[in-house]
Scaffold this motif. Structure first.
Motif, PDB file in Angstrom:
ATOM      1  N   LYS A  91       0.861  -1.178   0.000  1.00 29.48           N
ATOM      2  CA  LYS A  91       0.000   0.000   0.000  1.00 29.48           C
ATOM      3  C   LYS A  91       0.897   1.228   0.000  1.00 29.48           C
ATOM      4  CE  LYS A  91      -4.065   1.996   2.075  1.00 29.48           C
ATOM      5  NZ  LYS A  91      -5.094   1.827   3.087  1.00 29.48           N
ATOM      6  N   VAL A  92       0.812   1.982  -1.075  1.00 30.76           N
ATOM      7  CA  VAL A  92       1.558   3.232  -1.171  1.00 30.76           C
ATOM      8  C   VAL A  92       0.708   4.282  -0.472  1.00 30.76           C
ATOM      9  CG1 VAL A  92       2.614   4.904  -2.710  1.00 30.76           C
ATOM     10  CG2 VAL A  92       2.591   2.492  -3.346  1.00 30.76           C
ATOM     11  N   ILE A  93       1.178   4.749   0.671  1.00 26.52           N
ATOM     12  CA  ILE A  93       0.377   5.636   1.508  1.00 26.52           C
ATOM     13  C   ILE A  93       0.578   7.096   1.114  1.00 26.52           C
ATOM     14  CG2 ILE A  93      -0.068   6.387   3.874  1.00 26.52           C
ATOM     15  CD1 ILE A  93       0.990   3.556   4.727  1.00 26.52           C
ATOM     16  N   SER A  94       1.811   7.594   1.228  1.00 20.54           N
ATOM     17  CA  SER A  94       2.057   9.011   0.962  1.00 20.54           C
ATOM     18  C   SER A  94       3.544   9.258   0.759  1.00 20.54           C
ATOM     19  CB  SER A  94       1.561   9.862   2.144  1.00 20.54           C
ATOM     20  OG  SER A  94       2.299   9.545   3.317  1.00 20.54           O
ATOM     21  N   ALA A  95       3.866  10.503   0.448  1.00 21.80           N
ATOM     22  CA  ALA A  95       5.261  10.943   0.348  1.00 21.80           C
ATOM     23  C   ALA A  95       5.367  12.309   1.016  1.00 21.80           C
ATOM     24  CB  ALA A  95       5.707  11.017  -1.103  1.00 21.80           C
ATOM     25  N   GLU A  96       6.599  12.673   1.354  1.00 27.50           N
ATOM     26  CA  GLU A  96       6.827  13.929   2.050  1.00 27.50           C
ATOM     27  C   GLU A  96       7.985  14.695   1.413  1.00 27.50           C
ATOM     28  OE1 GLU A  96       7.585  13.032   6.182  1.00 27.50           O
ATOM     29  OE2 GLU A  96       6.181  11.367   6.120  1.00 27.50           O
ATOM     30  N   PHE A 147       6.058  -4.845 -12.484  1.00 26.98           N
ATOM     31  CA  PHE A 147       5.917  -3.556 -11.813  1.00 26.98           C
ATOM     32  C   PHE A 147       4.450  -3.167 -11.753  1.00 26.98           C
ATOM     33  CE2 PHE A 147       6.167  -2.444 -16.254  1.00 26.98           C
ATOM     34  CZ  PHE A 147       5.257  -1.406 -16.393  1.00 26.98           C
ATOM     35  N   CYS A 148       4.132  -2.270 -10.823  1.00 29.16           N
ATOM     36  CA  CYS A 148       2.789  -1.705 -10.665  1.00 29.16           C
ATOM     37  C   CYS A 148       2.937  -0.210 -10.431  1.00 29.16           C
ATOM     38  CB  CYS A 148       2.075  -2.322  -9.470  1.00 29.16           C
ATOM     39  SG  CYS A 148       1.770  -4.084  -9.595  1.00 29.16           S
ATOM     40  N   GLU A 207      -3.123   3.716  -1.991  1.00 27.16           N
ATOM     41  CA  GLU A 207      -3.472   2.778  -3.056  1.00 27.16           C
ATOM     42  C   GLU A 207      -2.735   1.464  -2.865  1.00 27.16           C
ATOM     43  OE1 GLU A 207      -3.436   2.799  -7.911  1.00 27.16           O
ATOM     44  OE2 GLU A 207      -3.451   4.694  -6.832  1.00 27.16           O
ATOM     45  N   LYS A 208      -3.494   0.358  -2.946  1.00 30.20           N
ATOM     46  CA  LYS A 208      -2.919  -0.963  -2.756  1.00 30.20           C
ATOM     47  C   LYS A 208      -2.486  -1.540  -4.105  1.00 30.20           C
ATOM     48  CE  LYS A 208      -4.865  -3.637   0.209  1.00 30.20           C
ATOM     49  NZ  LYS A 208      -5.787  -4.557   0.884  1.00 30.20           N
ATOM     50  N   ILE A 247       5.050   3.547   3.031  1.00 32.46           N
ATOM     51  CA  ILE A 247       4.338   2.398   2.457  1.00 32.46           C
ATOM     52  C   ILE A 247       4.013   1.399   3.558  1.00 32.46           C
ATOM     53  CG2 ILE A 247       5.429   2.622   0.186  1.00 32.46           C
ATOM     54  CD1 ILE A 247       7.275   0.291   0.948  1.00 32.46           C
ATOM     55  N   SER A 248       3.126   0.483   3.248  1.00 36.05           N
ATOM     56  CA  SER A 248       2.936  -0.692   4.094  1.00 36.05           C
ATOM     57  C   SER A 248       3.061  -1.918   3.197  1.00 36.05           C
ATOM     58  CB  SER A 248       1.584  -0.667   4.812  1.00 36.05           C
ATOM     59  OG  SER A 248       0.527  -0.829   3.896  1.00 36.05           O
ATOM     60  N   VAL A 249       3.612  -2.986   3.759  1.00 30.40           N
ATOM     61  CA  VAL A 249       3.840  -4.209   2.991  1.00 30.40           C
ATOM     62  C   VAL A 249       3.319  -5.389   3.791  1.00 30.40           C
ATOM     63  CG1 VAL A 249       5.566  -5.695   1.906  1.00 30.40           C
ATOM     64  CG2 VAL A 249       5.912  -3.232   1.953  1.00 30.40           C
ATOM     65  N   ARG A 250       2.593  -6.276   3.119  1.00 29.69           N
ATOM     66  CA  ARG A 250       2.096  -7.502   3.736  1.00 29.69           C
ATOM     67  C   ARG A 250       2.346  -8.651   2.759  1.00 29.69           C
ATOM     68  NH1 ARG A 250      -2.646  -8.197   7.170  1.00 29.69           N
ATOM     69  NH2 ARG A 250      -3.154  -6.070   6.584  1.00 29.69           N
ATOM     70  N   MET A 251       2.940  -9.710   3.261  1.00 21.95           N
ATOM     71  CA  MET A 251       3.122 -10.921   2.472  1.00 21.95           C
ATOM     72  C   MET A 251       1.804 -11.688   2.529  1.00 21.95           C
ATOM     73  SD  MET A 251       5.577 -12.815   0.938  1.00 21.95           S
ATOM     74  CE  MET A 251       7.060 -12.354   1.768  1.00 21.95           C
TER      75      MET A 251
END
Length: 178
Positions: free
Chosen positions: A11-16, A41-42, A58-59, A126-130
């Motif tokens: 999940k791409v959360i944000s950038a700073e 790639f995505c 966005e996931k 980001i968040s990452v889940r297998m």
């Protein structure tokens, strides 16, 4: 999912603090996530309102080959002269695979972005889940018996001969200093 890859939910959360040519980004930032082997790639949608602090939430789903050592996160900006790369971060697979964390654990990660010169250029969150294959998921599955989760208790029938599940406990957490 093939046997020689693992499925990731990223999940791409944000950038700073995104900058392009040392000026804050105004709009039109997007993120591309790929494996270090470039096999897949995505890309997120373009954030048109966030400026230097875009939000995507966005996931993306990506197959990570078992021999891959990292994923690459690239932040791009669409300008009048074309799409330009703002910064790149390399996320080691060891940050979200293996060790003492159960499969399916949700990792929240932040990485420093570097531009093409290697200079700092913002942060990506980001968040990452297998994803756990369904045959291993044990939440409320009725097709698997309880004996597949844990180890059979040793032969003493007076205790019912059930299943034993071990839970690691840190001993120091229970010591008292008098």
């Amino acid at each position: 999912m093939a046997a020689n890859s693992r499925t990731l939910e990223i999940k791409v959360i944000s950038a700073e603090n995104l900058k392009l040519d040392r000026k804050s980004v105004k709009k039109n930032a997007s993120v591309t996530v790929r494996t270090d082997t470039n096999s897949q790639f995505c890309t997120t949608d373009i954030d048109t309102e966030g400026g230097a602090y875009p939000r995507w939430n966005e996931k993306l789903v990506l197959d990570l080959p078992t021999h891959s050592k990292s994923i690459i996160v690239e932040v791009h900006c669409k300008t009048s002269s074309g799409v330009r790369t703002i910064g790149t971060a390399t996320v080691p697979a060891s940050d979200f695979v293996g060790e003492y964390v159960p499969e399916g654990y949700l990792h929240f990660l932040s990485y420093r972005l570097r531009n093409h010169k290697g200079e700092r250029n913002g942060i990506i969150n980001i968040s990452v889940r297998m994803k756990v294959p369904e045959m291993y998921a044990c939440a409320s599955s009725t097709t698997w018996s309880h004996s597949t989760m844990g180890f059979p208790a040793a032969g003493n029938k007076s205790f019912g001969g059930g299943v034993v599940t071990g839970v690691p406990v840190w001993y120091g957490a229970y010591q008292k200093n008098y």
